[in-house]
Write an enzyme that holds these catalytic residues in place. Sequence first.
Site, PDB file in Angstrom:
ATOM      1  N   LYS A  65      -9.570   7.930   2.842  1.00  0.00           N
ATOM      2  CA  LYS A  65     -10.046   6.553   2.678  1.00  0.00           C
ATOM      3  C   LYS A  65     -11.439   6.370   3.263  1.00  0.00           C
ATOM      4  O   LYS A  65     -12.120   5.395   2.933  1.00  0.00           O
ATOM      5  CB  LYS A  65      -9.077   5.572   3.340  1.00  0.00           C
ATOM      6  N   HIS A  88      -2.641   7.781   6.378  1.00  0.00           N
ATOM      7  CA  HIS A  88      -2.949   6.480   5.779  1.00  0.00           C
ATOM      8  C   HIS A  88      -4.338   6.050   6.244  1.00  0.00           C
ATOM      9  O   HIS A  88      -5.137   5.582   5.445  1.00  0.00           O
ATOM     10  CB  HIS A  88      -1.881   5.474   6.182  1.00  0.00           C
ATOM     11  N   GLU A 139      -0.655   5.173  13.866  1.00  0.00           N
ATOM     12  CA  GLU A 139      -0.302   6.316  13.037  1.00  0.00           C
ATOM     13  C   GLU A 139      -0.453   7.619  13.812  1.00  0.00           C
ATOM     14  O   GLU A 139       0.405   8.510  13.721  1.00  0.00           O
ATOM     15  CB  GLU A 139      -1.161   6.361  11.772  1.00  0.00           C
ATOM     16  N   CYS A 160       0.805  -1.221   0.000  1.00  0.00           N
ATOM     17  CA  CYS A 160       0.000   0.000   0.000  1.00  0.00           C
ATOM     18  C   CYS A 160       0.841   1.276   0.000  1.00  0.00           C
ATOM     19  O   CYS A 160       0.282   2.380  -0.006  1.00  0.00           O
ATOM     20  CB  CYS A 160      -0.953  -0.015   1.193  1.00  0.00           C
ATOM     21  N   HIS A 204      -9.900   1.799   0.458  1.00  0.00           N
ATOM     22  CA  HIS A 204      -8.449   1.608   0.392  1.00  0.00           C
ATOM     23  C   HIS A 204      -8.074   1.041  -0.974  1.00  0.00           C
ATOM     24  O   HIS A 204      -8.373  -0.113  -1.278  1.00  0.00           O
ATOM     25  CB  HIS A 204      -8.018   0.655   1.504  1.00  0.00           C
ATOM     26  N   PHE A 244       1.869  -3.620   3.918  1.00  0.00           N
ATOM     27  CA  PHE A 244       2.235  -4.937   4.425  1.00  0.00           C
ATOM     28  C   PHE A 244       3.717  -5.199   4.130  1.00  0.00           C
ATOM     29  O   PHE A 244       4.220  -4.861   3.062  1.00  0.00           O
ATOM     30  CB  PHE A 244       1.399  -6.023   3.741  1.00  0.00           C
TER      31      PHE A 244
END
Length: 416
Positions: A336, A304, A315, A164, A341, A402
Amino acid sequence: MFKRVVVTGLGALTPIGNNLSAYWEGLSKGVSGAARITRFDPEKFKTKFACEVKNFDVKDHIDFREAKRMDWFTQYAMVVAEEAIKDSGLVLDTENRNRIGVIWASGIGGLKTFEEEVLAFGKGDGTPRFNPFFIPKMIANMASGTISIKYGLRGMSYTTVSACTSSNNALVDALMYLRLGKADVIVTGGSEAAVTQSGMGGFSVMRALSERNDSPETASRPFDKERDGFVLGEGAGCIVLEELEHAKARGAKIYAELIGGGMSSDAYHISAPHPEGLGAIQMMYNVLEDAGITADMIDYVNVHGTSTPIGDPQEVKAIQAVFGEHAYKLNISSTKSMTGHLLGAAGAIEAIASILSIKHQIVPPTINHFTDDEVFDAKLNFTFNQAQARKIDYVLSNGFGFGGHNCSVIFKRYND
């Protein structure tokens, strides 16, 4: 002395708007792109909804014979690249195309193609009968290659793959090449088309997706106490980056300046963020250093913010560690909450949201906030539910992926 890099063209194909202006309208109005899946029958899936691109017919953009040779993620890439190049005002016939590159991003690539071919093979008698375009449609680099081929762009051409963070990594790579004078223009961004049976099933079994099937449009709710996972999205975003003097020489309009890129690794877990946010903290220190600015100069952080129980607090913890007291003067928002996403394309459409926030001096909202979560400092401004107007000179946009990949970029209001 590094060269300066500016944004001269934008293109967007998203779950809340199929072009740049429609995308900004959706962002500024707080529109949700989530709805029941139409790509396939989702009834047997735990999550039956996603943020799909809507009312899109590839034949309106690409010759159907050519489109059949492309996976959806490449089709999406071609559509936004055309919009961005047109928006940039580049007259390619007058340009040295040896000095125009394409650095694209996709976290997964041709998942639909792979799924279709394997399912078809599994239903057969074992005789290998595969589409001759199976591999060219599937491989993640094909979007960058196809853009390069269509426009005759003979500079560097490749694809970044870092889950991502893929699009942010593409932006940083493009920034570095342009700074070093290795190109005049780079077409960059990302595309993803993972709303498929295998995409939904794979993320669902990881317990990563929201299961709020009774209210899809409110399922993506970053920082809300009742958040239960992210909503899968699809689409693409394209950004034409250009060396400043080259842009000025041709009289290009300039949206903003890209002044920094920062990267780090969590070195912790394949899918979970570091519990102390160490990688995220280091990434933001790195991007500020690369941009040559201090934390108190940032006005807005496009986070994010995926709407997961674990990821959102880490975050925010990292933001507070980096920004200190200035964190209370920031606007923070997760777009998002509207788009879902987009995986490898998330950084591209969120960079565009950041750039347009500078242009319009408006912070897009974090929609779907209903219940405060005591894990978050109530004094922070998450731009809940409504866009907010404010003076915006610097925007930082975060991405995490990831594998522990972290990458952030900073855009600045352009001043000659």
